[in-house]
Scaffold this motif. Structure first.
Motif, PDB file in Angstrom:
ATOM      1  N   ARG A 182       0.804  -1.217   0.000  1.00 11.15           N
ATOM      2  CA  ARG A 182       0.000   0.000   0.000  1.00 11.15           C
ATOM      3  C   ARG A 182       0.843   1.276   0.000  1.00 11.15           C
ATOM      4  N   TYR A 184       3.259   2.501   2.119  1.00 14.73           N
ATOM      5  CA  TYR A 184       3.589   3.242   3.340  1.00 14.73           C
ATOM      6  C   TYR A 184       5.077   3.564   3.432  1.00 14.73           C
ATOM      7  N   GLU A 209      -4.208   0.282  -4.052  1.00 19.08           N
ATOM      8  CA  GLU A 209      -4.553   0.822  -2.743  1.00 19.08           C
ATOM      9  C   GLU A 209      -3.526   1.832  -2.237  1.00 19.08           C
ATOM     10  N   GLU A 211      -2.573   4.474  -3.785  1.00 20.81           N
ATOM     11  CA  GLU A 211      -2.880   5.826  -4.255  1.00 20.81           C
ATOM     12  C   GLU A 211      -3.363   6.718  -3.116  1.00 20.81           C
ATOM     13  N   ARG A 212      -4.237   6.182  -2.265  1.00 23.25           N
ATOM     14  CA  ARG A 212      -4.741   6.969  -1.137  1.00 23.25           C
ATOM     15  C   ARG A 212      -3.624   7.325  -0.167  1.00 23.25           C
ATOM     16  N   VAL A 213      -2.757   6.361   0.129  1.00 26.10           N
ATOM     17  CA  VAL A 213      -1.659   6.594   1.072  1.00 26.10           C
ATOM     18  C   VAL A 213      -0.735   7.698   0.559  1.00 26.10           C
ATOM     19  N   ASP A 215      -1.462  10.039  -1.676  1.00 25.61           N
ATOM     20  CA  ASP A 215      -2.182  11.317  -1.692  1.00 25.61           C
ATOM     21  C   ASP A 215      -2.190  11.950  -0.311  1.00 25.61           C
ATOM     22  N   GLU A 216      -2.486  11.141   0.701  1.00 26.61           N
ATOM     23  CA  GLU A 216      -2.550  11.665   2.068  1.00 26.61           C
ATOM     24  C   GLU A 216      -1.188  12.169   2.535  1.00 26.61           C
ATOM     25  N   ALA A 220       2.150  12.032  -3.996  1.00 21.84           N
ATOM     26  CA  ALA A 220       1.680  11.246  -5.147  1.00 21.84           C
ATOM     27  C   ALA A 220       2.295  11.702  -6.460  1.00 21.84           C
TER      28      ALA A 220
END
Length: 338
Positions: A182, A184, A209, A211-213, A215-216, A220
């Protein structure tokens, strides 16, 4: 008598054997969330049973056994309070509750109980107990997969934090996180090194999955997500390839194949960073040696000594150049082209 009496040795062995009972007790406490229930003060067994959906008498016997080991404390008759050890089972980012729940998965425990089968046959006991491999089992038991992912999340966070602070990537431009999940670790490294770009490479069903990590984390724009199979090939042109908790899942043949694919893809002056346990030689205590027994029972993989890493690297045209010890059992084992 090798520095002690026969009676002392027998007593110590009895303590070791009795310790096998303590693990399921801790797993039950973690599953029921007992540490959370006494976080704000002592509770009677009747209260704890009502809040945890259990029966008072068997719950009391479990808590009494735990208190005898310093996990909870009986402060009055059938009333229990927290201790430093029980606090480690409270919910939260730094908790070992998920790890304790993992030890409560019955199929996993059963595989360890059939370790003798593995010693005789060489096949992971988990497969003989369940008729399938660990990963397929988790895919068919999402509730256990959630426990496993929570437990691995705790361990991975610790390893990632140590990796980010433990190895200098100054000057590196392109990093490829092989089996990066993911994302991290890549996100943490990108935050630390503003000139770095990263490729997160994993199975297509997983890597999306990340992509969200990313972005946050606000990184990205410097990351690329690539799906594929590291047994076939890995993205080319990396200055550094990271394998965090990947090689230990595989036997030497398949681990060597992963490394050979990285060797083909890396830049001429590239490096591969293997983040895994590096087992100590001899009789020294080592958490990695315990992890290796779990691997023996559940997987075709293994934890390795530095000599074994060196031999594995050599099959892929790599040289073991350096080792940096990290938190706990983990190390960064560095390989460079021969």
């Amino acid at each position: 008598m090798r520095g002690g009496s026969v009676v002392d040795a027998q007593r110590r062995m009895t303590e070791i054997l009795n310790g096998a009972v303590l693990v399921p007790l801790v797993a039950v406490a973690a599953e029921l969330g007992l540490a959370d229930l006494v976080a704000d003060g002592p509770r009677t067994v009747a209260e704890l049973a009502q809040r945890s959906g259990s029966l008072p008498d068997p719950l009391y016997r479990v808590l009494r056994g735990l208190a005898a080991a310093g996990i909870f404390q009986e402060t009055a008759s059938r009333t229990f309070a927290a201790t430093e050890l029980s606090d480690t089972l409270r919910s939260g980012a730094d908790s070992v509750r998920a790890l304790a729940r993992l030890w409560g998965i019955s199929e996993r425990t059963s595989a360890l109980g059939h370790l003798g089968d593995t010693v005789r046959t060489g096949t992971p006991a988990f497969e003989s107990v369940t008729g399938t491999d660990w990963w397929s089992h988790l895919a068919n038991h999402p509730e256990q997969a959630a426990v496993f992912n929570d437990a691995m999340g705790y361990q991975v966070r610790r390893v990632h934090d140590a990796t980010v602070s433990g190895y200098d990537l100054s000057g590196v431009r392109r990093l490829v996180d092989v089996g990066g999940g993911r994302g991290y670790l890549a996100a943490a490294l990108l935050r630390r090194y503003p000139e770095l770009t990263a490729v997160i490479f994993d199975q297509r069903a997983v890597v999306g999955e990340a992509e969200r990590v990313l972005d946050e984390a606000g990184v990205a724009d410097r990351a690329e997500l690539v799906g594929g199979d590291f047994f076939d090939a890995v993205p080319e042109g990396g200055d550094v390839y990271v394998l965090s908790r990947i090689l230990h899942d595989w036997d030497d043949e398949r681990a060597g194949l992963i490394l050979r694919n990285i060797r083909k893809a890396m830049a001429p002056q590239g490096r591969v960073l293997v983040v895994d346990a590096a087992l100590t030689e001899g009789n020294h205590p080592d958490d990695g040696k315990v992890m290796d027994i779990v691997m023996l029972a559940l997987h075709p993989g293994r934890e390795r000594t530095l000599a074994e890493f060196g031999a594995l690297f050599a099959t892929a045209g790599l040289h073991h150049a350096d080792t940096l010890a990290l938190h706990g059992a983990a190390s960064i084992v560095v390989g460079v082209p021969v």
